[in-house]
Design a protein around this motif. Structure first.
Motif, PDB file in Angstrom:
ATOM      1  N   PHE A 129       0.602  -1.272   0.007  1.00 44.27           N
ATOM      2  CA  PHE A 129      -0.039   0.055   0.140  1.00 44.27           C
ATOM      3  C   PHE A 129       0.948   1.158   0.036  1.00 44.27           C
ATOM      4  O   PHE A 129       0.244   2.299  -0.033  1.00 44.27           O
ATOM      5  CB  PHE A 129      -0.863   0.028   1.120  1.00 44.27           C
ATOM      6  CG  PHE A 129      -1.772  -1.328   1.134  1.00 44.27           C
ATOM      7  CD1 PHE A 129      -2.986  -1.031   0.285  1.00 44.27           C
ATOM      8  CD2 PHE A 129      -1.656  -2.361   1.883  1.00 44.27           C
ATOM      9  CE1 PHE A 129      -3.797  -2.098   0.295  1.00 44.27           C
ATOM     10  CE2 PHE A 129      -2.516  -3.378   2.130  1.00 44.27           C
ATOM     11  CZ  PHE A 129      -3.620  -3.168   0.980  1.00 44.27           C
ATOM     12  N   THR A 130       2.444   1.082   0.091  1.00 46.94           N
ATOM     13  CA  THR A 130       3.144   2.239  -0.110  1.00 46.94           C
ATOM     14  C   THR A 130       3.926   2.241  -1.369  1.00 46.94           C
ATOM     15  O   THR A 130       3.413   2.667  -2.374  1.00 46.94           O
ATOM     16  CB  THR A 130       3.930   2.403   1.349  1.00 46.94           C
ATOM     17  OG1 THR A 130       4.315   1.236   1.461  1.00 46.94           O
ATOM     18  CG2 THR A 130       2.967   2.617   2.484  1.00 46.94           C
ATOM     19  N   ALA A 131       5.254   1.931  -1.222  1.00 46.68           N
ATOM     20  CA  ALA A 131       6.080   1.538  -2.391  1.00 46.68           C
ATOM     21  C   ALA A 131       5.536   0.634  -3.359  1.00 46.68           C
ATOM     22  O   ALA A 131       6.191   0.988  -4.464  1.00 46.68           O
ATOM     23  CB  ALA A 131       7.551   1.349  -1.656  1.00 46.68           C
ATOM     24  N   GLY A 132       5.016  -0.274  -3.125  1.00 44.08           N
ATOM     25  CA  GLY A 132       4.830  -1.326  -4.224  1.00 44.08           C
ATOM     26  C   GLY A 132       3.364  -0.929  -4.827  1.00 44.08           C
ATOM     27  O   GLY A 132       2.976  -1.406  -5.947  1.00 44.08           O
ATOM     28  N   LEU A 133       2.578  -0.082  -4.316  1.00 40.04           N
ATOM     29  CA  LEU A 133       1.247   0.305  -5.017  1.00 40.04           C
ATOM     30  C   LEU A 133       1.407   0.870  -6.368  1.00 40.04           C
ATOM     31  O   LEU A 133       0.715   0.406  -7.183  1.00 40.04           O
ATOM     32  CB  LEU A 133       0.594   1.385  -3.976  1.00 40.04           C
ATOM     33  CG  LEU A 133      -0.877   1.797  -4.729  1.00 40.04           C
ATOM     34  CD1 LEU A 133      -1.884   0.770  -4.743  1.00 40.04           C
ATOM     35  CD2 LEU A 133      -1.426   2.736  -3.677  1.00 40.04           C
ATOM     36  N   PRO A 134       2.389   1.688  -6.667  1.00 39.90           N
ATOM     37  CA  PRO A 134       2.473   2.261  -8.179  1.00 39.90           C
ATOM     38  C   PRO A 134       2.720   1.241  -9.041  1.00 39.90           C
ATOM     39  O   PRO A 134       2.186   1.062 -10.217  1.00 39.90           O
ATOM     40  CB  PRO A 134       3.596   3.301  -8.021  1.00 39.90           C
ATOM     41  CG  PRO A 134       3.683   3.678  -6.669  1.00 39.90           C
ATOM     42  CD  PRO A 134       3.237   2.696  -5.764  1.00 39.90           C
ATOM     43  N   ALA A 135       3.739   0.165  -8.707  1.00 38.65           N
ATOM     44  CA  ALA A 135       3.839  -0.970  -9.636  1.00 38.65           C
ATOM     45  C   ALA A 135       2.673  -1.795  -9.795  1.00 38.65           C
ATOM     46  O   ALA A 135       2.380  -2.217 -11.004  1.00 38.65           O
ATOM     47  CB  ALA A 135       5.069  -1.684  -9.053  1.00 38.65           C
ATOM     48  N   MET A 136       1.801  -1.904  -8.755  1.00 42.83           N
ATOM     49  CA  MET A 136       0.498  -2.631  -8.857  1.00 42.83           C
ATOM     50  C   MET A 136      -0.200  -2.046  -9.808  1.00 42.83           C
ATOM     51  O   MET A 136      -1.053  -2.616 -10.757  1.00 42.83           O
ATOM     52  CB  MET A 136      -0.049  -2.816  -7.705  1.00 42.83           C
ATOM     53  CG  MET A 136       0.897  -3.894  -6.600  1.00 42.83           C
ATOM     54  SD  MET A 136       0.185  -3.798  -4.842  1.00 42.83           S
ATOM     55  CE  MET A 136      -1.515  -4.434  -5.289  1.00 42.83           C
ATOM     56  N   LEU A 137      -0.337  -0.647  -9.665  1.00 41.95           N
ATOM     57  CA  LEU A 137      -1.380   0.306 -10.550  1.00 41.95           C
ATOM     58  C   LEU A 137      -1.133  -0.001 -12.125  1.00 41.95           C
ATOM     59  O   LEU A 137      -1.820  -0.004 -12.992  1.00 41.95           O
ATOM     60  CB  LEU A 137      -1.445   1.561  -9.996  1.00 41.95           C
ATOM     61  CG  LEU A 137      -2.036   1.884  -8.694  1.00 41.95           C
ATOM     62  CD1 LEU A 137      -1.905   3.326  -8.518  1.00 41.95           C
ATOM     63  CD2 LEU A 137      -3.451   1.272  -8.822  1.00 41.95           C
ATOM     64  N   ILE A 138       0.377   0.067 -12.076  1.00 39.36           N
ATOM     65  CA  ILE A 138       0.937   0.317 -13.669  1.00 39.36           C
ATOM     66  C   ILE A 138       0.664  -1.203 -14.395  1.00 39.36           C
ATOM     67  O   ILE A 138       0.184  -1.373 -15.385  1.00 39.36           O
ATOM     68  CB  ILE A 138       2.280   0.608 -13.620  1.00 39.36           C
ATOM     69  CG1 ILE A 138       2.574   1.949 -13.341  1.00 39.36           C
ATOM     70  CG2 ILE A 138       2.751   0.223 -15.083  1.00 39.36           C
ATOM     71  CD1 ILE A 138       3.988   2.458 -13.197  1.00 39.36           C
ATOM     72  N   VAL A 139       1.004  -2.346 -13.447  1.00 39.15           N
ATOM     73  CA  VAL A 139       0.345  -3.619 -13.964  1.00 39.15           C
ATOM     74  C   VAL A 139      -0.840  -3.749 -14.332  1.00 39.15           C
ATOM     75  O   VAL A 139      -1.145  -4.467 -15.247  1.00 39.15           O
ATOM     76  CB  VAL A 139       1.214  -4.540 -12.861  1.00 39.15           C
ATOM     77  CG1 VAL A 139       0.677  -6.238 -13.305  1.00 39.15           C
ATOM     78  CG2 VAL A 139       2.663  -4.650 -12.937  1.00 39.15           C
ATOM     79  N   TYR A 140      -1.766  -3.448 -13.440  1.00 39.89           N
ATOM     80  CA  TYR A 140      -3.137  -3.590 -13.543  1.00 39.89           C
ATOM     81  C   TYR A 140      -3.591  -2.548 -14.759  1.00 39.89           C
ATOM     82  O   TYR A 140      -4.469  -3.224 -15.452  1.00 39.89           O
ATOM     83  CB  TYR A 140      -3.912  -2.980 -12.419  1.00 39.89           C
ATOM     84  CG  TYR A 140      -5.343  -3.488 -12.473  1.00 39.89           C
ATOM     85  CD1 TYR A 140      -5.586  -4.712 -12.340  1.00 39.89           C
ATOM     86  CD2 TYR A 140      -6.365  -2.504 -12.255  1.00 39.89           C
ATOM     87  CE1 TYR A 140      -7.209  -5.160 -12.478  1.00 39.89           C
ATOM     88  CE2 TYR A 140      -7.600  -2.624 -12.288  1.00 39.89           C
ATOM     89  CZ  TYR A 140      -8.071  -4.050 -12.502  1.00 39.89           C
ATOM     90  OH  TYR A 140      -9.209  -4.363 -12.435  1.00 39.89           O
ATOM     91  N   GLY A 141      -3.114  -1.499 -14.996  1.00 43.72           N
ATOM     92  CA  GLY A 141      -3.156  -0.737 -16.278  1.00 43.72           C
ATOM     93  C   GLY A 141      -2.986  -1.520 -17.356  1.00 43.72           C
ATOM     94  O   GLY A 141      -3.586  -1.566 -18.533  1.00 43.72           O
TER      95      GLY A 141
END
Length: 438
Positions: A129-141
């Motif tokens: 929910f912090t450092a890993g969140l942006p990568a998860m959003l990009i992968v989901y995109g």
């Protein structure tokens, strides 16, 4: 040009942040394993086995948290010091069981041990929910783009996925062009959100790491005491070495010349009546020896505290070094006032040593020296265009600089990739006096 560099830096920062967050997320796997191992070791303490196992497990935990501290410091800008209390004397003396027990007691009494354990437990829950969140959003995109491109209906028919966010994708896209556009738009929004949130989430993660992995007040005080003890020992050793150097220079230089002058004057006294001409020659030689002795004494005094440093300050003293340096040296000084004499002297001799190393080992053609006062510290940067490849382990010169400025809580950093350039930067905390009011 500066605007272009700023835009490029802005883009690179947002492109790197999700990748760095993803790498930090990968560390959650060994954190989970070590957390389980730590808990198992604690459960065995009552049986006595944990006393033997726990120190080894804690050593592995500290190795992992050291990796976290290094990455957080480098990638988020939040510097985290190592928080662990120093070893006890009992750990290096006595029989093996006593040493093991003393080590166990020190580890379990150290608050940093339990803060590391809390980190192992909480990290797998915090990092997504912090450092890993942006990568998860990009992968989901990109997953949304994947559905747009070819696979929406296929996954829907197989029963693997029915919706992408609020968009239903359980039919072939040939039957629903609007759904294709929708998944593409929403996927793009997720990618943009991940890129824009990356630096901010890294900053939040860095603050979280600073709170839990940094030192407590107790350990900070203990580390401060140890640092002062080591720096005091280094200062005493450096002072003793300097006194031996002065004694050696006096004994081998000026003292020897003065003794020779005394013998020459005794010979002149006997020759005044017998051979005035030879006495005159000896007087001329004695006069030349006195001039050399005076020059050696001046050089010795200059090595202890250069007159230009005392009279003109660190800026002009460094410029004077640059004039005598075998390489072209460009000096930039931005100091609003002079620091205290001990700090000024330490910085001056550190710069002298760095410039000497540059002339001896760098193979450079030019050198740049910058002195400035930033954030409550004097910052000195010495850059050369030489071959690079220098390291703090390569010799005693840079280590001597570290010891000299360590007395004042100074730090030394070195960047010297093969092929150059070499950049040596030191910072010494100090308070400058307020400039006089005109």
């Amino acid at each position: 040009m500066n605007g272009e560099l700023t835009r490029r830096s802005w883009v690179m920062e947002r492109a790197r942040a999700p990748w760095r967050g993803f790498l930090l997320s990968l560390l959650a796997t060994p954190a989970i394993l070590l957390g389980v191992l730590f808990s198992s070791s604690l459960s065995l303490v009552g049986a006595g086995i944990g006393v033997l196992i726990l120190p080894a497990v804690v050593a592995m935990v500290r190795g992992l948290t050291d990796v976290y501290r290094a990455r957080i410091t480098e990638w988020t800008g939040h510097r985290i010091e190592r928080p662990y209390l120093p070893d006890r004397p009992a750990e290096s003396t006595g029989k093996a069981p006593a040493r093991q027990l003393a080590r166990f007691q020190r580890i379990t009494a150290d608050p940093a041990t339990w803060r590391d354990y809390a980190w192992l437990v909480a990290e797998p829950l915090v990092v997504p929910f912090t450092a890993g969140l942006p990568a998860m959003l990009i992968v989901y995109g990109f997953w949304g783009w994947n559905l747009t491109a070819w696979a929406g209906g296929v996954f829907g028919e197989l029963g693997w996925v029915d919706y992408y966010t609020f968009i239903r994708v359980d039919e072939h896209y040939t039957d629903g062009p609007y759904r294709m556009v929708g998944t593409a738009v929403v996927g793009t929004m997720f990618i943009v959100a991940g890129l824009l949130l990356g630096p901010k989430m890294l900053d939040v993660y860095g603050r979280w790491g600073t709170r839990l992995l940094g030192p407590t007040e107790k350990s900070r005080l203990a580390l401060r005491v140890r640092h002062l003890t080591e720096s005091r020992s280094d200062a005493v050793d450096a002072s003793a070495a300097e006194l031996r150097r002065i004694e050696r220079d006096l004994h081998d230089g000026a003292q020897a010349r003065l003794v020779a002058m005394g013998m020459s004057l005794g010979a002149i006294e006997h020759l005044l009546d017998k051979d005035p001409e030879k006495a005159r020659i000896l007087l001329a030689e004695t006069r030349a020896s006195s001039a050399k002795a005076l020059a050696e004494l001046r050089d010795l005094v200059r090595g202890i505290h250069p007159p230009v440093l005392a009279d003109r300050g660190i800026g002009d003293a460094v410029r004077a070094i640059a004039l005598d340096h075998p390489l072209p040296v460009e000096v930039t000084v931005d100091l609003p006032a002079r620091p205290e004499p001990p700090v000024e002297s330490a910085v001056y001799f550190a710069v002298c040593e760095m410039l000497t190393n540059t002339a001896k080992h760098s193979g450079a053609e030019r050198v740049w020296v910058e002195l400035a006062y930033r954030n409550g510290a004097i910052r000195v940067s010495v850059t050369d265009d030489g071959r690079g490849g220098a390291s703090l382990e390569g010799g005693t010169g840079l280590r001597g600089i570290e010891r000299r400025i360590g007395t004042f809580d100074g730090v030394l950093a070195l960047s010297s990739p093969p092929g150059g350039p070499t950049i040596a930067t030191l910072e010494v905390p100090c308070a400058l006096p307020a400039p006089p009011v005109l």
